[in-house]
Design a protein around this motif. Structure first.
Motif, short mmCIF file in Angstrom:
data_model
loop_
_atom_site.label_atom_id
_atom_site.label_comp_id
_atom_site.label_asym_id
_atom_site.label_seq_id
_atom_site.Cartn_x
_atom_site.Cartn_y
_atom_site.Cartn_z
N ASN A 353 0.83 -1.21 0.00
CA ASN A 353 0.00 0.00 0.00
C ASN A 353 0.86 1.25 0.00
O ASN A 353 1.94 1.27 0.62
N ALA A 354 0.36 2.30 -0.68
CA ALA A 354 1.03 3.60 -0.64
C ALA A 354 0.57 4.29 0.63
O ALA A 354 -0.45 4.98 0.65
N GLU A 355 1.29 4.02 1.71
CA GLU A 355 0.92 4.60 3.00
C GLU A 355 2.14 4.62 3.90
O GLU A 355 3.10 3.87 3.70
N ASP A 356 2.09 5.47 4.91
CA ASP A 356 3.20 5.56 5.84
C ASP A 356 3.27 4.27 6.67
O ASP A 356 2.25 3.82 7.18
N PRO A 357 4.45 3.65 6.80
CA PRO A 357 4.53 2.36 7.50
C PRO A 357 4.28 2.47 9.00
O PRO A 357 4.07 1.45 9.67
N GLU A 358 4.31 3.68 9.56
CA GLU A 358 4.05 3.85 10.99
C GLU A 358 2.63 4.35 11.25
O GLU A 358 1.88 3.77 12.01
N SER A 359 2.27 5.44 10.55
CA SER A 359 0.96 6.06 10.82
C SER A 359 -0.14 5.47 9.94
O SER A 359 -1.32 5.64 10.23
N PHE A 360 0.23 4.80 8.86
CA PHE A 360 -0.70 4.23 7.88
C PHE A 360 -1.52 5.29 7.14
O PHE A 360 -2.52 4.98 6.51
N LEU A 361 -1.08 6.53 7.19
CA LEU A 361 -1.77 7.57 6.42
C LEU A 361 -1.40 7.40 4.95
O LEU A 361 -0.25 7.10 4.62
N PRO A 362 -2.37 7.59 4.03
CA PRO A 362 -2.09 7.41 2.61
C PRO A 362 -0.99 8.34 2.12
O PRO A 362 -0.86 9.46 2.63
N SER A 363 -0.20 7.86 1.16
CA SER A 363 0.90 8.66 0.62
C SER A 363 0.73 8.76 -0.90
O SER A 363 0.82 7.76 -1.60
N LEU A 453 -2.53 -8.79 14.66
CA LEU A 453 -1.77 -7.70 14.02
C LEU A 453 -1.91 -6.39 14.79
O LEU A 453 -0.92 -5.68 15.01
N GLU A 454 -3.13 -6.08 15.24
CA GLU A 454 -3.34 -4.84 16.01
C GLU A 454 -2.50 -4.88 17.30
O GLU A 454 -1.89 -3.89 17.68
N GLN A 455 -2.49 -6.07 17.96
CA GLN A 455 -1.72 -6.18 19.20
C GLN A 455 -0.23 -6.05 18.92
O GLN A 455 0.52 -5.40 19.64
N TRP A 456 0.21 -6.67 17.83
CA TRP A 456 1.63 -6.63 17.42
C TRP A 456 2.04 -5.17 17.15
O TRP A 456 3.10 -4.72 17.57
N LEU A 457 1.17 -4.42 16.48
CA LEU A 457 1.47 -3.01 16.18
C LEU A 457 1.54 -2.18 17.46
O LEU A 457 2.41 -1.33 17.62
#
Ligand code: ADP
Length: 463
Positions: A353-363, A453-457
Motif C-alpha cells: 500500500n502507498a501509506e506511511d509504514p508507521e501512521s498508515f496515512l495514505p501517501s 496484528l493490532e496487538q503486534w502493532l
C-alpha cells in the motif's frame, strides 16, 4: 478441453468485448485474462487515471468522468454509455466500486449486456447479512450462534435474545460493510445503549436501521472458502485461505491454505458451501467468509465477487480464477469437477500500500524508482511503473506481492526474499512494516488470530 457443443458458449451469452469497470492492479489482471481468452478489452478511467498504463494495452480506452469515484467508477450511466459506445458485450466489475451492487448488475443485464458476476438477486440476498445468514442456515452452512432475523423493537425481547446467546454478543447492521456498523456488548447493562448507537449509525451509513445480534467470538481466525459455479448446476470449492492478518478489519497479508487445519475438518465446510451455491442457484466466483475458533467454523458473510486475495488460491489450485469466471459468464460449463481440484504447496500475498509504514496515512505522489522482485514462485500484480503518479483519490493498494513454495516455511522464506528485493521510491509504502511482520515468530508458527496484528502493532509502538 475440446470444444463440444456442451462446452461452447450458450447462445445469448456470447461476447467478444469486455469493458472493465475498474482501475489499478485488478484492471491489469482482468485485461490479461481477457486477452488470453481471445477477448477484446475496453478500459475506462477517471480524469485522475488518464495516464494509466492499462489504457494503452486495451483495445479501447475511455475517460468516463472526473477524479471523484462517485462521478466516474461509480457512475452507472456513464459506464453503460461507454459500453454502448464501444460495443462491449460484457462488463467485468472487478472488486470494490460496483462489484456488489445489485442494481448495477440488473441495469447491465437490462441493457442487454452480460454482468460478469452473479445474478442481481444473489447479490441482493448476500448483501443483506440477515438474509445471507438465513440462506446459509437453510443450506446447512455453520453460522455464528444467534437468530437469522432482525432485532425486534421490544427491549425485553432483545434482552432475552442476548441471554439466550450468552454474553459477549455483537450487534451488527444488516447492511453493514467495510468493518463498520458493528458493536461488541460485553455485558447486559450496556445492551440498549449499544443497540441505539448502532441503529443510528446503520440508518445514516447504510440507509437501513435493520440490526441483528450474534455471539461475539473472542479469539477467532478469519478463514475463507473460494467457490466457482456455472449456470448448469456445477459448483466446486478451490480450497481455503487464512486472512486473519488484518488492521482495522482490512486484510494485509493472506495465505492459502490456512495453516494447521486438518482436511477432515475443512472438507465438510467446503462441501456445505458448494451445496449452498447449488441451493441458491449461484453463478460465478464467490467467497464464503468464516470465523474459526476452537475447531469450529462460523459463517459471517459471502462476497459475491472476485477477491483481492484470489491469487493465493490460483497459485495453490492451479486454476486461473479470472479466466474461469469469464468462461462461466459466457455460459460455458465449468471445465473442472471437485475431483480435479488438488491444492499444492503454500502461497502468501502481501498487499503493498502507498501509506506511511508507521501512521498508515495514505501517501500520494510520483514513484521515482521501482524495482520488482522476480524468480521462481514469485508473482507481482501491479499497475505502477517508475514515473507513475499515485493519486490520492482511491484505495492505496499499489501492488500485490505473491509467492508460492512447497511448504509454508519455504513460502515465508521466499516472501522475505521478495520483500527484500522490492524497491519503491518517491512515495511511502508499508514495505518496511511487512518485512518486520515476516520476521515475527508467532506468525511463522501459524498461531495468529484476527486480533494479532493490532496487538503486534501496539507492542511495536510501545517498544
Ligand atoms: P464487513 O462486511 O464489514 O467486513 P463482517 O461480517 O465480514 O463485516 O465482519 C468483519 C470483521 O468483524 C470480521 O473479520 C471479524 O474480525 C469481526 N467480526 C464480525 N462478526 C464477529 C463475531 N460474531 N465475533 C467476533 N468478531 C466478529
Amino acid at each position: 478441453m475440446p470444444e463440444t457443443s456442451e462446452h461452447s458458449a450458450a447462445a445469448g451469452h456470447r461476447f467478444d468485448t469486455v469493458l472493465i469497470a475498474n482501475r489499478g492492479e485488478i484492471a491489469v489482471r482482468i485485461q490479461r485474462a481477457c486477452r488470453e481468452l481471445g477477448l477484446k478489452t475496453v478500459a475506462i478511467c477517471s480524469e485522475a487515471d488518464r495516464e494509466a498504463p492499462y489504457g494503452s494495452t486495451a483495445d479501447s480506452f475511455l475517460c468516463i468522468g472526473p477524479s471523484s469515484a462517485a462521478k466516474s467508477y461509480l457512475n452507472q450511466d456513464a459506464i453503460l454509455l461507454a459500453a454502448r459506445l464501444v460495443g462491449a458485450g460484457a462488463i467485468h466489475p472487478g472488486y470494490g466500486f460496483l462489484s456488489e451492487n445489485a442494481a448495477f448488475a440488473d441495469a447491465v443485464e437490462k441493457a442487454g449486456l452480460i454482468f460478469i458476476g452473479p445474478t442481481a438477486s444473489s447479490i441482493a440476498i448476500m448483501g443483506d447479512k440477515i438474509s445471507a445468514k438465513r440462506a446459509m442456515m437453510a443450506a446447512g452452512v455453520p453460522c455464528v450462534p444467534g437468530p437469522d432475523t432482525a432485532l425486534p423493537d421490544d427491549p425485553a425481547a432483545v434482552e432475552r435474545i442476548a441471554l439466550e446467546i450468552g454474553y459477549p454478543v455483537i450487534i451488527k447492521a444488516a447492511g453493514g460493510g467495510g468493518g463498520r456498523g458493528m458493536r461488541v456488548v460485553p455485558k447486559a447493562d450496556l445492551l440498549h445503549e449499544a443497540i441505539a448507537l448502532t441503529r443510528e449509525e446503520a440508518r445514516k451509513a447504510f440507509g437501513s436501521p435493520s440490526l441483528y445480534m450474534e455471539k461475539f467470538l473472542e479469539h477467532p481466525r478469519h478463514i475463507e472458502i473460494q467457490v466457482i459455479c456455472d449456470d448448469h448446476g456445477n459448483a466446486a470449492w478451490l480450497g481455503h485461505r487464512d486472512c486473519s492478518m488484518q488492521r482495522r478489519h482490512q486484510k494485509v497479508v493472506e495465505e492459502a491454505p490456512a495453516a494447521g487445519i486438518a482436511p477432515d475438518i475443512i472438507q465438510p465446510v467446503g462441501m456445505a458451501c458448494v451445496q449452498a451455491c447449488l441451493q441458491i442457484g449461484y453463478r460465478g466466483v464467490g467467497t464464503f467468509e468464516f470465523l474459526y475458533e476452537d475447531g469450529a467454523f462460523y459463517f459471517i458473510e459471502m462476497n459475491t465477487r472476485l477477491q483481492v486475495e484470489h491469487p493465493v488460491t490460483e497459485l495453490t489450485s492451479g486454476v486461473d480464477i479470472v479466466q474461469a469466471q469469464i468462461r462461466v459468464a459466457q455460459g460455458r460449463v465449468l471445465d473442472l469437477t471437485q475431483g480435479d481440484v488438488t491444492c499444492e504447496g503454500h502461497s502468501f500475498e502481501c498487499r503493498i500500500n502507498a501509506e506511511d509504514p508507521e501512521s498508515f496515512l495514505p501517501s500520494a505522489g510520483v514513484v521515482t524508482h521501482l524495482a520488482l522482485p522476480a524468480g521462481p514462485g514469485i508473482r507481482v500484480d501491479t499497475h505502477i511503473h517508475a514515473g507513475y503518479k499515485v493519486s490520492p483519490y482511491y484505495d492505496s493498494l499499489i501492488a500485490k506481492l505473491i509467492v508460492h513454495a512447497p511448504t509454508r516455511a519455504e513460502a515465508m522464506a521466499r516472501m522475505r526474499e521478495a520483500l527484500a528485493g522490492i524497491e519503491v521510491e518517491g512515495i511511502s509504502t508499508n514495505i518496511p512494516f511487512l518485512r518486520a511482520l515476516f520476521e515475527d515468530g508467532a506468525f511463522a508458527r501459524g498461531e495468529t488470530g484476527i486480533h494479532y496484528l493490532e496487538q503486534w502493532l501496539k507492542l511495536r509502538r510501545a517498544a
